[in-house]
Design an enzyme around this catalytic site. Structure first.
Site, mmCIF file in Angstrom:
data_model
loop_
_atom_site.group_PDB
_atom_site.id
_atom_site.type_symbol
_atom_site.label_atom_id
_atom_site.label_comp_id
_atom_site.label_asym_id
_atom_site.label_seq_id
_atom_site.Cartn_x
_atom_site.Cartn_y
_atom_site.Cartn_z
ATOM 1 N N CYS A 165 51.636 40.451 48.502
ATOM 2 C CA CYS A 165 50.653 41.536 48.568
ATOM 3 C C CYS A 165 49.521 41.242 49.536
ATOM 4 O O CYS A 165 48.612 42.040 49.690
ATOM 5 C CB CYS A 165 50.144 41.831 47.167
ATOM 6 S SG CYS A 165 51.525 42.159 46.074
ATOM 7 N N HIS A 305 40.689 43.522 46.438
ATOM 8 C CA HIS A 305 42.121 43.518 46.139
ATOM 9 C C HIS A 305 42.359 44.260 44.820
ATOM 10 O O HIS A 305 43.229 45.118 44.735
ATOM 11 C CB HIS A 305 42.641 42.079 46.061
ATOM 12 C CG HIS A 305 44.130 41.999 45.938
ATOM 13 N ND1 HIS A 305 44.976 42.510 46.889
ATOM 14 C CD2 HIS A 305 44.921 41.487 44.960
ATOM 15 C CE1 HIS A 305 46.234 42.308 46.517
ATOM 16 N NE2 HIS A 305 46.224 41.697 45.343
ATOM 17 N N GLU A 316 38.681 37.200 41.743
ATOM 18 C CA GLU A 316 38.175 37.794 42.979
ATOM 19 C C GLU A 316 36.653 37.948 42.894
ATOM 20 O O GLU A 316 35.948 37.734 43.888
ATOM 21 C CB GLU A 316 38.827 39.154 43.242
ATOM 22 C CG GLU A 316 38.386 39.746 44.581
ATOM 23 C CD GLU A 316 39.059 41.067 44.915
ATOM 24 O OE1 GLU A 316 39.607 41.707 43.999
ATOM 25 O OE2 GLU A 316 39.029 41.447 46.098
ATOM 26 N N LYS A 337 42.866 50.837 44.905
ATOM 27 C CA LYS A 337 44.158 50.872 44.195
ATOM 28 C C LYS A 337 44.048 51.720 42.929
ATOM 29 O O LYS A 337 45.063 52.132 42.371
ATOM 30 C CB LYS A 337 44.615 49.453 43.847
ATOM 31 C CG LYS A 337 45.076 48.661 45.071
ATOM 32 C CD LYS A 337 45.647 47.304 44.697
ATOM 33 C CE LYS A 337 46.058 46.505 45.925
ATOM 34 N NZ LYS A 337 44.912 45.897 46.624
ATOM 35 N N HIS A 342 49.318 50.196 43.889
ATOM 36 C CA HIS A 342 49.424 48.973 44.670
ATOM 37 C C HIS A 342 50.612 49.082 45.623
ATOM 38 O O HIS A 342 51.760 49.088 45.191
ATOM 39 C CB HIS A 342 49.598 47.794 43.711
ATOM 40 C CG HIS A 342 49.454 46.453 44.373
ATOM 41 N ND1 HIS A 342 49.359 46.295 45.731
ATOM 42 C CD2 HIS A 342 49.392 45.211 43.831
ATOM 43 C CE1 HIS A 342 49.255 45.005 46.011
ATOM 44 N NE2 HIS A 342 49.263 44.329 44.880
ATOM 45 N N PHE A 404 51.288 36.982 45.463
ATOM 46 C CA PHE A 404 52.066 35.983 44.723
ATOM 47 C C PHE A 404 52.457 34.883 45.701
ATOM 48 O O PHE A 404 52.889 35.156 46.825
ATOM 49 C CB PHE A 404 53.349 36.591 44.137
ATOM 50 C CG PHE A 404 53.119 37.470 42.940
ATOM 51 C CD1 PHE A 404 51.985 37.351 42.159
ATOM 52 C CD2 PHE A 404 54.074 38.417 42.569
ATOM 53 C CE1 PHE A 404 51.776 38.159 41.040
ATOM 54 C CE2 PHE A 404 53.888 39.221 41.460
ATOM 55 C CZ PHE A 404 52.743 39.086 40.701
#
Lengths: 416, 81
Positions: A165, A305, A316, A337, A342, A404
């Protein structure tokens, strides 16, 4: 010697809240949700635990010709749609380009998953003869970059950053480096994803990454809210034309913003969980700011994010606090998002498009579904109305993307 | 069993969907490579789709002999007989 300055001169996008940039921007300021209940037969057939996603508002089959869609995986189709819009928006003319100085960096998180799995089904049901000869070029993750380079005649290299991502934002980083180093004058950067397929839906659900708010899809993506329970799968693409400043000025181009700095780091902590202290993300933020000669006080906006997972949103915040210190309380944070879900490997590119527009228009897009803000994440989140950014002076927006594998990518976008 | 006209029409449909060429341009005397500009990957796709549509087998070693649309129509007609 000062590095070459890199500017953003073209924007393109196809997303769950708009099939082009003007529609995306209008909706991002309004605050809408692109999440819908999936009507596909496979949802019932496989009894999927998650029955909704954020579908692209305009499917590429509505925009591209039949032979084009037949020879491209949906992820590549999205890439081509967004890249064509960005190219047209830039005003660049193919015939006037030095092809060898025109490059592509187009990312994806997963690649041609529809093609791969359809071909596997065909092999099992009908045998090897029915597996079409275009299968390999359609499923390869570099398919979007390759198709965009063919479409533009870009001969200066076609790169495919793949970092889950974080991929789309890493593509921005690659593009910036290509221009700074002098290898390219113009780079089409972006990210594309088309993974609303039963297998990835089942796999993301299996790791409890997806929201299960099946009865209320438009309320499911709720970054920073105490009731957040996972992300909403989205699809689409974002594309940006990066250009050496002197090249853009020489042709009198409209400049949205400067891509002032970027950085990519890795957590080396866990294959899926983010470092709980956000140290990898902190390093990425600090390095991107250092790269762009940016002080915390210059930063007015962050496109976070913020996927809406219980574990992802907190580190974050820690990283932003580490990088920006007390100034963080003055910074408008948007978690877009919440609106479009996402888009995995495309998300960083689409969110960079939004950051460029936020800087250009001095307005930050809204975050929806934030009813009860998590007290452990006391960010100044844009809700209800778009936030007005300072009308005068140089301003900077940061775009964070994490993937990830412990990938952290950050870009800094500055007004010109 | 399909008539030659039906095979031609079916083949034209496949070519159109693969390449975007007008179905009316797909005529018996047209060469796949010279006139219709069909590359080898598209040709193989057309062959596989024709096999499925007309329920015939077109061996790989035959494909190089199918120079014109007429060659393909005649081969499929013979294979169906």
């Amino acid at each position: 010697m000062m590095a070459r300055k890199v500017v953003i001169t073209g924007l393109g996008a196809t997303t769950p809240i708009g099939g082009d940039v003007p529609t995306l921007w209008a909706n991002a300021l309004k605050g809408v949700s692109g999440a819908v209940t999936l009507e596909d037969d496979w949802v019932k057939e496989y009894d999927l635990p998650v029955t909704f996603a954020a579908r692209a508002a305009v499917q590429p089959t509505e925009v591209l010709s039949r032979p084009e869609t037949k020879r491209m995986d949906p992820s590549t189709q999205f890439a081509v749609v967004a890249a064509r819009e960005a190219w047209a928006d830039s005003g660049l003319v193919k015939e006037e380009m030095d092809q060898n100085k025109l490059a592509v960096a187009f990312a994806t998180g997963i690649g041609g998953v529809w093609t791969l799995l359809n071909a596997w089904d065909t092999l099992r049901e009908k045998g090897p003869r029915r597996v079409l000869p275009m299968t390999v070029p359609m499923l390869m993750p570099n398919g979007p970059a390759a198709a965009v380079s063919l479409d533009l005649g870009a001969a200066g290299g076609a790169h495919t950053p793949v970092s889950a991502c974080a991929s789309g934002t890493e593509a921005m980083h690659v593009g910036l480096e290509l221009i700074r180093s002098g290898k390219a004058d113009v780079v089409m950067v972006g990210g594309a994803e088309a993974a609303i397929h039963p297998m990835p839906m089942a796999a993301f659900a299996s790791m409890h990454a997806l929201s299960r708010r099946n009865d209320d899809p438009t309320k499911a993506s709720r970054p920073y809210d105490t009731d957040r329970d996972g992300f909403v799968m989205g699809e689409g693409a974002g594309a940006l034309v990066l250009e050496a400043e002197e090249h853009a000025i020489a042709r009198g181009a409209r400049i949205y913003a400067e891509l002032a700095g970027s950085s990519v780091t890795s957590d080396a902590h866990h294959i899926t969980a983010p470092d709980p202290e956000g140290m990898g993300a902190t390093r990425a933020l600090k390095a991107a700011m250092f790269d762009g000669r940016i002080q915390p006080e210059d930063v007015v906006h962050v496109n976070a994010h913020a996927t809406s997972t219980p574990v992802g949103d907190k580190p974050e915040y820690a990283a932003l606090k580490n990088a920006l210190g007390d100034h963080l309380e003055n910074v408008w944070v948007s978690a877009t998002k919440s609106q479009m879900g996402h888009l995995l490997g495309a998300s960083g590119a689409v969110e960079s498009v939004l950051c460029a527009l936020a800087i250009y228009n001095r307005k930050a897009p809204v975050t929806i579904n934030l009813d009860n803000q998590d007290p452990e994440i006391p960010l100044k989140v844009v809700t209800g109305q778009p936030a007005q950014l300072p009308a005068e002076g140089s301003i900077v927006a940061l775009n964070n993307s994490f993937g990830f594998g412990g990938h952290n990518a950050v870009v800094a976008i500055r007004s010109v | 069993m399909a008539s030659n006209e039906e095979i031609l029409a079916g083949l034209a449909e496949i070519v159109n969907s693969e390449t975007g060429l007008d179905e009316a341009d797909v005529q018996m005397d047209k060469s796949f490579t010279e006139d219709l500009d069909i590359d080898s990957i598209s040709m193989m796709t057309i062959v596989v789709e024709a096999e499925e549509k007309f329920e015939v087998k077109i061996p790989d070693e035959e494909v190089k002999n199918l120079k014109t649309v007429g060659d393909a129509v005649n081969f499929i007609a013979a294979a169906q007989a």
